[in-house]
Design a protein around this motif. Structure first.
Motif, PDB file in Angstrom:
ATOM      1  N   GLY A 252       0.885  -1.119   0.153  1.00 52.90           N
ATOM      2  CA  GLY A 252      -0.140  -0.167   0.240  1.00 52.90           C
ATOM      3  C   GLY A 252       0.884   1.409   0.000  1.00 52.90           C
ATOM      4  O   GLY A 252       2.069   1.243  -0.092  1.00 52.90           O
ATOM      5  N   SER A 253       0.084   2.584  -0.014  1.00 56.04           N
ATOM      6  CA  SER A 253       0.950   3.747  -0.068  1.00 56.04           C
ATOM      7  C   SER A 253       0.080   4.698   0.710  1.00 56.04           C
ATOM      8  O   SER A 253      -1.110   4.701   0.934  1.00 56.04           O
ATOM      9  N   THR A 254       0.709   5.756   1.045  1.00 56.35           N
ATOM     10  CA  THR A 254       0.224   6.768   1.831  1.00 56.35           C
ATOM     11  C   THR A 254      -0.039   8.042   0.568  1.00 56.35           C
ATOM     12  O   THR A 254       0.869   8.253  -0.140  1.00 56.35           O
ATOM     13  N   THR A 255      -1.317   8.155   0.374  1.00 55.98           N
ATOM     14  CA  THR A 255      -1.557   8.862  -0.858  1.00 55.98           C
ATOM     15  C   THR A 255      -2.658  10.285  -0.594  1.00 55.98           C
ATOM     16  O   THR A 255      -3.256  10.361   0.750  1.00 55.98           O
ATOM     17  N   ILE A 256      -2.703  11.068  -1.183  1.00 59.80           N
ATOM     18  CA  ILE A 256      -3.537  12.146  -1.257  1.00 59.80           C
ATOM     19  C   ILE A 256      -4.303  12.359  -2.674  1.00 59.80           C
ATOM     20  O   ILE A 256      -3.840  11.954  -3.418  1.00 59.80           O
ATOM     21  N   SER A 257      -5.474  12.645  -2.797  1.00 64.40           N
ATOM     22  CA  SER A 257      -6.221  13.014  -3.977  1.00 64.40           C
ATOM     23  C   SER A 257      -7.128  14.194  -3.778  1.00 64.40           C
ATOM     24  O   SER A 257      -7.439  14.767  -2.704  1.00 64.40           O
ATOM     25  N   GLY A 258      -7.579  14.663  -4.909  1.00 69.06           N
ATOM     26  CA  GLY A 258      -8.434  15.803  -5.069  1.00 69.06           C
ATOM     27  C   GLY A 258      -8.558  16.365  -6.552  1.00 69.06           C
ATOM     28  O   GLY A 258      -8.074  15.936  -7.520  1.00 69.06           O
ATOM     29  N   THR A 259      -9.186  17.497  -6.645  1.00 68.32           N
ATOM     30  CA  THR A 259      -9.367  18.170  -8.039  1.00 68.32           C
ATOM     31  C   THR A 259      -8.972  19.553  -7.751  1.00 68.32           C
ATOM     32  O   THR A 259      -9.306  20.328  -6.850  1.00 68.32           O
ATOM     33  N   VAL A 260      -7.926  19.949  -8.747  1.00 66.81           N
ATOM     34  CA  VAL A 260      -7.523  21.449  -8.663  1.00 66.81           C
ATOM     35  C   VAL A 260      -8.832  22.523  -9.532  1.00 66.81           C
ATOM     36  O   VAL A 260      -9.077  21.719 -10.663  1.00 66.81           O
ATOM     37  N   TYR A 261      -8.961  23.601  -9.101  1.00 68.53           N
ATOM     38  CA  TYR A 261      -9.960  24.423  -9.951  1.00 68.53           C
ATOM     39  C   TYR A 261      -9.200  25.727 -10.246  1.00 68.53           C
ATOM     40  O   TYR A 261      -8.109  26.183  -9.422  1.00 68.53           O
ATOM     41  N   MET A 262      -9.816  26.423 -11.210  1.00 66.67           N
ATOM     42  CA  MET A 262      -9.670  27.555 -11.225  1.00 66.67           C
ATOM     43  C   MET A 262      -9.779  28.733 -10.404  1.00 66.67           C
ATOM     44  O   MET A 262     -10.606  28.185  -9.434  1.00 66.67           O
ATOM     45  N   PRO A 263      -9.548  29.963 -10.205  1.00 66.96           N
ATOM     46  CA  PRO A 263      -9.904  30.804  -8.885  1.00 66.96           C
ATOM     47  C   PRO A 263     -11.308  30.789  -8.514  1.00 66.96           C
ATOM     48  O   PRO A 263     -11.403  30.733  -7.209  1.00 66.96           O
ATOM     49  N   ASN A 264     -12.064  30.496  -9.526  1.00 67.83           N
ATOM     50  CA  ASN A 264     -13.610  30.584  -8.830  1.00 67.83           C
ATOM     51  C   ASN A 264     -14.135  29.328  -8.106  1.00 67.83           C
ATOM     52  O   ASN A 264     -14.893  29.371  -7.461  1.00 67.83           O
ATOM     53  N   GLY A 265     -13.076  28.442  -8.036  1.00 69.53           N
ATOM     54  CA  GLY A 265     -13.534  26.902  -7.159  1.00 69.53           C
ATOM     55  C   GLY A 265     -14.493  26.353  -7.850  1.00 69.53           C
ATOM     56  O   GLY A 265     -14.971  25.104  -7.322  1.00 69.53           O
ATOM     57  N   THR A 266     -14.929  26.691  -9.094  1.00 68.88           N
ATOM     58  CA  THR A 266     -15.824  25.722  -9.826  1.00 68.88           C
ATOM     59  C   THR A 266     -15.586  25.120 -11.120  1.00 68.88           C
ATOM     60  O   THR A 266     -16.269  24.097 -11.660  1.00 68.88           O
ATOM     61  N   VAL A 267     -14.588  25.455 -11.787  1.00 64.81           N
ATOM     62  CA  VAL A 267     -14.258  25.047 -13.148  1.00 64.81           C
ATOM     63  C   VAL A 267     -12.861  24.190 -12.913  1.00 64.81           C
ATOM     64  O   VAL A 267     -11.714  24.844 -12.451  1.00 64.81           O
TER      65      VAL A 267
ATOM     66  N   PRO B 294      -7.010  21.469 -15.628  1.00 66.81           N
ATOM     67  CA  PRO B 294      -6.249  20.257 -16.150  1.00 66.81           C
ATOM     68  C   PRO B 294      -4.813  21.015 -16.407  1.00 66.81           C
ATOM     69  O   PRO B 294      -4.591  22.041 -16.188  1.00 66.81           O
ATOM     70  N   ASN B 295      -3.942  19.756 -16.397  1.00 61.83           N
ATOM     71  CA  ASN B 295      -2.355  20.196 -16.621  1.00 61.83           C
ATOM     72  C   ASN B 295      -1.601  20.713 -15.527  1.00 61.83           C
ATOM     73  O   ASN B 295      -0.446  21.662 -16.024  1.00 61.83           O
ATOM     74  N   ALA B 296      -2.314  20.975 -14.309  1.00 66.38           N
ATOM     75  CA  ALA B 296      -1.568  21.624 -13.276  1.00 66.38           C
ATOM     76  C   ALA B 296      -0.594  20.777 -12.569  1.00 66.38           C
ATOM     77  O   ALA B 296      -0.984  19.657 -12.565  1.00 66.38           O
ATOM     78  N   LEU B 297       0.409  21.329 -12.204  1.00 69.94           N
ATOM     79  CA  LEU B 297       1.430  20.630 -11.296  1.00 69.94           C
ATOM     80  C   LEU B 297       1.081  20.534  -9.812  1.00 69.94           C
ATOM     81  O   LEU B 297       0.947  21.835  -9.418  1.00 69.94           O
ATOM     82  N   VAL B 298       0.973  19.576  -9.182  1.00 67.20           N
ATOM     83  CA  VAL B 298       0.769  19.420  -7.778  1.00 67.20           C
ATOM     84  C   VAL B 298       1.982  18.678  -6.938  1.00 67.20           C
ATOM     85  O   VAL B 298       2.169  17.597  -7.640  1.00 67.20           O
ATOM     86  N   TYR B 299       2.493  19.292  -6.099  1.00 67.86           N
ATOM     87  CA  TYR B 299       3.865  18.822  -5.343  1.00 67.86           C
ATOM     88  C   TYR B 299       4.017  19.053  -4.040  1.00 67.86           C
ATOM     89  O   TYR B 299       3.375  20.164  -3.718  1.00 67.86           O
TER      90      TYR B 299
ATOM     91  N   ILE C 157       0.534  15.705 -12.101  1.00 68.33           N
ATOM     92  CA  ILE C 157      -0.164  16.579 -13.132  1.00 68.33           C
ATOM     93  C   ILE C 157      -1.531  16.204 -13.096  1.00 68.33           C
ATOM     94  O   ILE C 157      -2.218  14.943 -13.096  1.00 68.33           O
ATOM     95  N   THR C 158      -2.550  17.206 -12.964  1.00 71.71           N
ATOM     96  CA  THR C 158      -3.884  17.237 -13.010  1.00 71.71           C
ATOM     97  C   THR C 158      -4.300  16.657 -14.435  1.00 71.71           C
ATOM     98  O   THR C 158      -3.980  17.187 -15.493  1.00 71.71           O
ATOM     99  N   GLY C 159      -5.298  15.767 -14.422  1.00 76.47           N
ATOM    100  CA  GLY C 159      -5.938  15.154 -15.613  1.00 76.47           C
ATOM    101  C   GLY C 159      -6.912  16.206 -16.198  1.00 76.47           C
ATOM    102  O   GLY C 159      -7.202  17.164 -15.872  1.00 76.47           O
ATOM    103  N   PRO C 160      -7.559  15.563 -17.343  1.00 73.20           N
ATOM    104  CA  PRO C 160      -8.455  16.333 -18.158  1.00 73.20           C
ATOM    105  C   PRO C 160      -9.884  17.031 -17.214  1.00 73.20           C
ATOM    106  O   PRO C 160     -10.651  17.959 -17.439  1.00 73.20           O
ATOM    107  N   ASN C 161     -10.144  16.139 -16.021  1.00 71.24           N
ATOM    108  CA  ASN C 161     -11.027  16.838 -15.162  1.00 71.24           C
ATOM    109  C   ASN C 161     -10.506  17.465 -13.964  1.00 71.24           C
ATOM    110  O   ASN C 161     -11.116  17.385 -12.884  1.00 71.24           O
ATOM    111  N   GLY C 162      -9.163  17.651 -14.008  1.00 72.69           N
ATOM    112  CA  GLY C 162      -8.658  18.411 -12.902  1.00 72.69           C
ATOM    113  C   GLY C 162      -8.147  17.668 -11.625  1.00 72.69           C
ATOM    114  O   GLY C 162      -7.703  18.274 -10.611  1.00 72.69           O
ATOM    115  N   SER C 163      -8.449  16.331 -11.865  1.00 72.58           N
ATOM    116  CA  SER C 163      -8.227  15.301 -10.427  1.00 72.58           C
ATOM    117  C   SER C 163      -6.562  14.905 -10.656  1.00 72.58           C
ATOM    118  O   SER C 163      -5.923  14.998 -11.755  1.00 72.58           O
TER     119      SER C 163
END
Length: 422
Positions: A36-51, A54-59, A88-94
């Motif tokens: 197993g592994s210790t993981t985090i997950s989520g979805t990155v949004y534009m500043p409005n928090g609703t859209v 994708p393609n964002a670096l999370v580190y 890197i976030t995928g096409p749905n920001g996740s």
């Protein structure tokens, strides 16, 4: 051996540094039973928090994250802070990141070009997945929340693309004159009758933006609206604009702003210009994203995920026909198809023109339509020119293009691999 990442899947594998000396947060990584592994997950949004974005670096940084140096720069995409694990976030920001350090107050960075926000995770529990709250994972609305590219906006009387920045969530406090401290700074168009909205009576015109190389090079990005007639910059101003791109600047341009691109070699060598060609049979009509490229596939996947509709298609309005095609390495991104007649609507290329991609710094994207059309906005006080309501598919596509223009030219992972990551 470098791992190969698939950019079109929703969740991308995280990267780690097993070969380097373990210090700092590396000491808080732990083995889990049963593989197993210790993981985090989520979805990155534009500043409005609703859209979703994708393609964002999370580190997770394993050292202090340095501030961006003011002014245009070629290295604005290098991730600072010795990234320990990343995705890197995928096409749905996740995204999902494995092999996370365990414990309290774990730092996390989300970044796309010079858009960047630094967060602190209160607690990461070992050997399980920690889902990060949606309200946390968004780009900054204000400079107090994080980094927003310093952007010059040239307003116009034919469209109001500054409203796009407002739609994606940038706070009104960040819109100021060049003498203010906002991250979005206004100049009016200088074409006779073409000026758009202003901050106040002291808003200068665009000739001040391109008065010298130093004047434009203090910005990270420029957004140029259509003024209702072709922009007519001087030869010197065109040279300063080219120098800005060559130094790492990013430009998002609409319709008649093409005056900075036409008759301006070598930029003009990549586009088959045909200004005022017309021939638009109907308006609006269906636009087609070029899905023959990896970027086009991601664009189409993202748009369908946020706007619905048919994959690779969207309704476009306020259409124009001012160029017939592009010359490689420029890429046409969106076109119309009128009974077999292809009328291109959006292209992008990197700068300096004519050198290897790995050495290029800047990017320009041009849209031959008006996602935020308007008229009669000269002298209006921002944000009076901005209409309320949900974003259209055309405006969502323009928002994607805004971030795509701002992003790294070769991809954040290429920078990470170059720094010794596996």
């Amino acid at each position: 051996m470098r791992r190969i990442l698939c950019a079109t899947v929703v969740v991308l594998a995280s990267q780690s540094l097993p070969a380097q000396t373990c210090t700092g947060l590396c000491l808080q990584q732990q083995s889990c039973p049963g593989g197993g592994s210790t993981t985090i997950s989520g979805t990155v949004y534009m500043p409005n928090g609703t859209v979703p974005l994708p393609n964002a670096l999370v580190y997770v940084p394993n050292a202090p994250v340095a501030a961006f140096a003011p002014g245009v720069a070629c290295d604005s995409c290098s991730p600072s802070g010795s990234p320990l694990v990343s995705a890197i976030t995928g096409p749905n920001g996740s995204f999902a990141i494995a092999n996370m350090p365990v414990g309290a107050n774990i730092p996390l960075v989300i970044q796309i070009g010079r858009w960047r926000r630094q967060l602190v995770l209160p607690n990461v529990v070992g050997c399980i997945n920690t889902a990060i709250a949606t309200s946390v994972l968004r780009m900054p609305r204000t400079k107090a929340e994080g980094d927003i590219p310093l952007t010059a906006v040239v307003t116009g009387n034919a469209d109001a693309e500054e409203c796009l920045l407002r739609q994606i969530g940038v706070d009104d406090s960040e819109f100021t004159n060049p003498t203010g401290n906002g991250r979005i700074r206004f100049y009016t168009g200088s074409v006779p009758g073409g000026a758009g909205a202003v901050i106040n009576v002291n808003t200068p015109d665009e000739t001040n933006l391109v008065a010298s190389q130093a004047a434009i090079n203090k910005y990270d990005a420029v957004l140029m609206n259509c003024q209702g007639n072709t922009a007519n910059p001087s030869a010197a101003a065109k040279g300063y604009f080219t120098g800005f791109l060559n130094s790492g600047g990013r430009a998002l341009m609409f319709h008649y702003a093409d005056g900075y691109l036409q008759s301006n070699p070598p930029l003009s060598s990549l586009v088959t210009w045909n200004p005022g060609a017309g021939g638009i049979a109907s308006d609006p009509q269906t636009g087609y994203i070029d899905t023959g490229t990896t970027d086009g596939v991601k664009f189409a996947q993202w748009l369908q995920s946020v706007a619905g509709g048919t994959y690779g298609q969207l309704t476009l309005g306020q259409l124009r026909h001012d160029y017939d095609g592009v010359v490689a390495p420029a890429v046409n991104q969106v076109s119309l198809n009128q009974s077999g007649q292809i009328i291109p609507q959006q292209f992008s290329f990197n700068a300096p023109v004519g050198i290897a991609m790995g050495s290029q710094c800047g990017r320009v994207t041009f849209l031959d339509n008006h996602p935020v059309p308007t008229s009669g906005t000269a002298g209006m006080i921002f944000p009076a020119e901005c209409a309320a309501g949900q974003m259209t598919a055309q405006q969502l596509a323009a928002a994607y293009t805004l971030f795509n223009t701002a992003n790294c030219l070769t991809g954040p992972y290429d920078r990470i691999f170059a720094n010794g990551y596996e």
